[in-house]
Design an enzyme around this catalytic site. Structure first.
Site, PDB file in Angstrom:
ATOM      1  N   GLU A 169       0.828  -1.448   0.255  1.00 17.77           N
ATOM      2  CA  GLU A 169      -0.048  -0.039   0.179  1.00 17.77           C
ATOM      3  C   GLU A 169       0.723   1.109  -0.017  1.00 17.77           C
ATOM      4  O   GLU A 169       0.515   2.171   0.855  1.00 17.77           O
ATOM      5  CB  GLU A 169      -0.900  -0.022   1.172  1.00 17.77           C
ATOM      6  CG  GLU A 169      -1.896  -1.290   1.110  1.00 17.77           C
ATOM      7  CD  GLU A 169      -2.881  -1.494   2.354  1.00 17.77           C
ATOM      8  OE1 GLU A 169      -2.810  -0.499   3.035  1.00 17.77           O
ATOM      9  OE2 GLU A 169      -3.558  -2.528   2.448  1.00 17.77           O
ATOM     10  N   GLU A 275      -5.872 -11.083  -1.824  1.00 18.47           N
ATOM     11  CA  GLU A 275      -6.756 -10.836  -0.926  1.00 18.47           C
ATOM     12  C   GLU A 275      -8.342 -10.818  -1.121  1.00 18.47           C
ATOM     13  O   GLU A 275      -8.932  -9.647  -0.759  1.00 18.47           O
ATOM     14  CB  GLU A 275      -6.429  -9.465   0.145  1.00 18.47           C
ATOM     15  CG  GLU A 275      -4.891  -9.363   0.415  1.00 18.47           C
ATOM     16  CD  GLU A 275      -4.416  -8.060   1.441  1.00 18.47           C
ATOM     17  OE1 GLU A 275      -5.553  -7.549   1.958  1.00 18.47           O
ATOM     18  OE2 GLU A 275      -3.345  -7.866   1.416  1.00 18.47           O
TER      19      GLU A 275
HETATM   20  O1  9MR Z   1      -7.749  -8.680   7.948  1.00 19.20           O
HETATM   21  C1  9MR Z   1      -6.805  -7.884   8.719  1.00 19.20           C
HETATM   22  C2  9MR Z   1      -7.445  -7.461  10.036  1.00 19.20           C
HETATM   23  O2  9MR Z   1      -7.766  -8.552  11.052  1.00 19.20           O
HETATM   24  C3  9MR Z   1      -6.520  -6.364  10.693  1.00 19.20           C
HETATM   25  O3  9MR Z   1      -7.357  -5.877  11.649  1.00 19.20           O
HETATM   26  C4  9MR Z   1      -6.219  -5.322   9.785  1.00 19.20           C
HETATM   27  C5  9MR Z   1      -5.576  -4.384  10.253  1.00 19.20           C
HETATM   28  O4  9MR Z   1      -5.093  -3.367   9.629  1.00 19.20           O
HETATM   29  O5  9MR Z   1      -5.696  -5.745   8.536  1.00 19.20           O
HETATM   30  C6  9MR Z   1      -6.375  -6.537   7.807  1.00 19.20           C
HETATM   31  O6  9MR Z   1      -5.692  -7.358   6.683  1.00 19.20           O
HETATM   32  C7  9MR Z   1      -5.325  -6.145   5.706  1.00 19.20           C
HETATM   33  C8  9MR Z   1      -3.966  -6.633   4.839  1.00 19.20           C
HETATM   34  O7  9MR Z   1      -2.974  -6.909   6.114  1.00 19.20           O
HETATM   35  C9  9MR Z   1      -3.562  -5.680   4.227  1.00 19.20           C
HETATM   36  N1  9MR Z   1      -4.777  -5.290   3.199  1.00 19.20           N
HETATM   37  C10 9MR Z   1      -5.927  -4.638   3.763  1.00 19.20           C
HETATM   38  C11 9MR Z   1      -6.410  -6.015   4.604  1.00 19.20           C
HETATM   39  C12 9MR Z   1      -7.794  -5.596   5.218  1.00 19.20           C
HETATM   40  O8  9MR Z   1      -7.503  -4.438   6.073  1.00 19.20           O
END
Ligand code: 9MR
Length: 386
Positions: A169, A275
């Site tokens: 990101e 994802e």
């Molecule tokens: O699914 C993840 C969630 O459990 C966490 O709270 C969150 C924190 O930012 O991150 C989520 O995963 C993210 C991933 O690491 C990067 N892309 C976006 C995903 C969804 O937020």
């Protein structure tokens, strides 16, 4: 992390055929044995075996195998795994001289045991960064800590983790560089060069990925092209663009996704969907006249924003099924460019989308239901490859 992000619609990433994780699991029935015909048991990983890896993001209880229902499903259906949270900087390197490898070690053991392609997520990300890193203002100091972090983490799992989300990101929605801590301290995007160079040096065999959301957007696409071309022009290894694929039943359009697949592939890198999930719930920023807000707390418990709390309507179910069919038809059309499709979670009940952007909702974004059973949409997706 999303609090800081202003985007209108979060729709928000090679196998490496060489890696043995994609081998078919053959099951031979008694009658087949007689005929000497090996049969493949239907599953996501088996049906798409000649197309791309099929992955899932694992939470801590799945990694630790305490969630035995999920573990059975994961072993049967998936040949690639990603740690949903347990390898992020704040988890794995919470203090300057303190690493926490217990869950990440268990994750790698899990993947090896099940002969899976193992993804590392993620080395550099502005979100879920350890607080001590956020305090660094000096470029030399930050370079030093990035180097130490990548050397230590990638080094520990050298030859065990097959691909890395090296930078996550780094772009704004218009394709310009995100003004993250890394960008601000370096004063430009050169931190990406450092990160990819370091990762390659530590594990030259690992696949290196740039991962981001909304990469179907034409404006953001330009940013990815800039990053990949810059790395390549300097002889720095980058193997794939990871399109996160947090999508909805309404969008993005198949055409926008397809244009990005083609554009990234033309850069000479693989495309991965890293994802994938499909939300069916209304998002607050889509309401008439609604502005993007810092918090959506006031919608918690609001049934209008949680319409399927007691189950999906037939209409909503059909929409999700049709959407997943369209998405997988596109993936199959471009199977030569796509090396992995990873779902962000295993079952609906465990998805982050039940708690984001509004906490405590009931969402249905994946292929397995709350009772760990395959949904109708699962069978429709499998049927594309029968
Ligand atoms: O699914 C993840 C969630 O459990 C966490 O709270 C969150 C924190 O930012 O991150 C989520 O995963 C993210 C991933 O690491 C990067 N892309 C976006 C995903 C969804 O937020």
């Amino acid at each position: 992390m999303f609090k800081k992000i202003t985007f209108s619609f979060i729709l928000i990433s090679t196998c490496f055929l060489a890696c043995n994780s994609s081998k078919k699991e053959t099951v031979v029935s008694e009658s087949d044995t007689k005929k000497n015909i090996p049969q493949t048991k239907p599953s996501l990983k088996n049906n798409f075996n000649n197309d791309f890896l099929i992955g899932a993001a694992l939470n801590t209880s799945q990694i630790k195998e305490t969630d035995t229902n999920a573990v059975t499903l994961i072993a049967k259906e998936f040949n690639s795994i990603t740690p949903e949270n347990d390898m992020k900087w704040e988890q794995i390197h919470p203090k300057e001289n303190e690493y926490f490898f217990d869950v990440a070690d268990a994750y790698v053991v899990f993947g090896k045991k099940h002969n899976m392609h193992i993804v590392g997520h993620t080395l550099l990300w502005h979100s879920q960064l350890a607080p001590w890193v956020n305090e660094i203002k000096d470029k030399k100091k930050l370079e030093h800590h990035i180097e130490k972090h990548i050397n230590t983490v990638v080094g520990r799992y050298k030859g065990k983790i097959h691909s890395w989300d090296v930078v996550n990101e780094a772009l704004n929605e218009d394709g310009s560089p995100r003004e993250s801590l890394f960008y601000n301290v370096f004063g430009n995007e050169s931190y990406l060069e450092l990160a990819f160079r370091l990762a390659e040096k530590v594990d030259p065999e690992a696949q290196l990925i740039y991962n981001d959301y909304n990469l179907w957007k034409p404006e953001k696409r330009k940013g990815v092209i800039r990053i990949v071309e810059n790395l390549k022009s300097k002889g720095i290894k980058i193997d794939a663009v990871g399109m996160q694929a947090h999508w909805s039943v309404e969008g993005p359009s198949i055409e926008d996704i397809e244009n990005s697949i083609i554009a990234y592939s033309e850069l000479g890198v693989k495309v991965m969907f890293t994802e994938l999930d499909v939300t069916a719930l209304p998002n607050p920023w889509e309401l008439n006249g609604a502005a993007v807000e810092q918090s959506y707390e006031r919608y918690e418990g609001d049934l209008k924003m949680d319409p399927y709390r007691n189950g999906l309507t037939d209409e909503a179910k059909e929409k999700i099924t049709k959407r997943y069919e369209d998405i997988f038809k596109l993936f199959l059309k471009h199977r030569d460019k796509i090396s992995r499709v990873t779902f962000w979670g295993v079952t609906d009940g465990q998805s982050w989308l039940n708690n984001w952007p509004i906490k405590g909702r009931t969402n249905y974004p994946l292929l397995f239901d709350r009772a760990f059973q395959p949904k109708e949409v699962y069978h429709n997706v499998l049927a594309l490859k029968q």
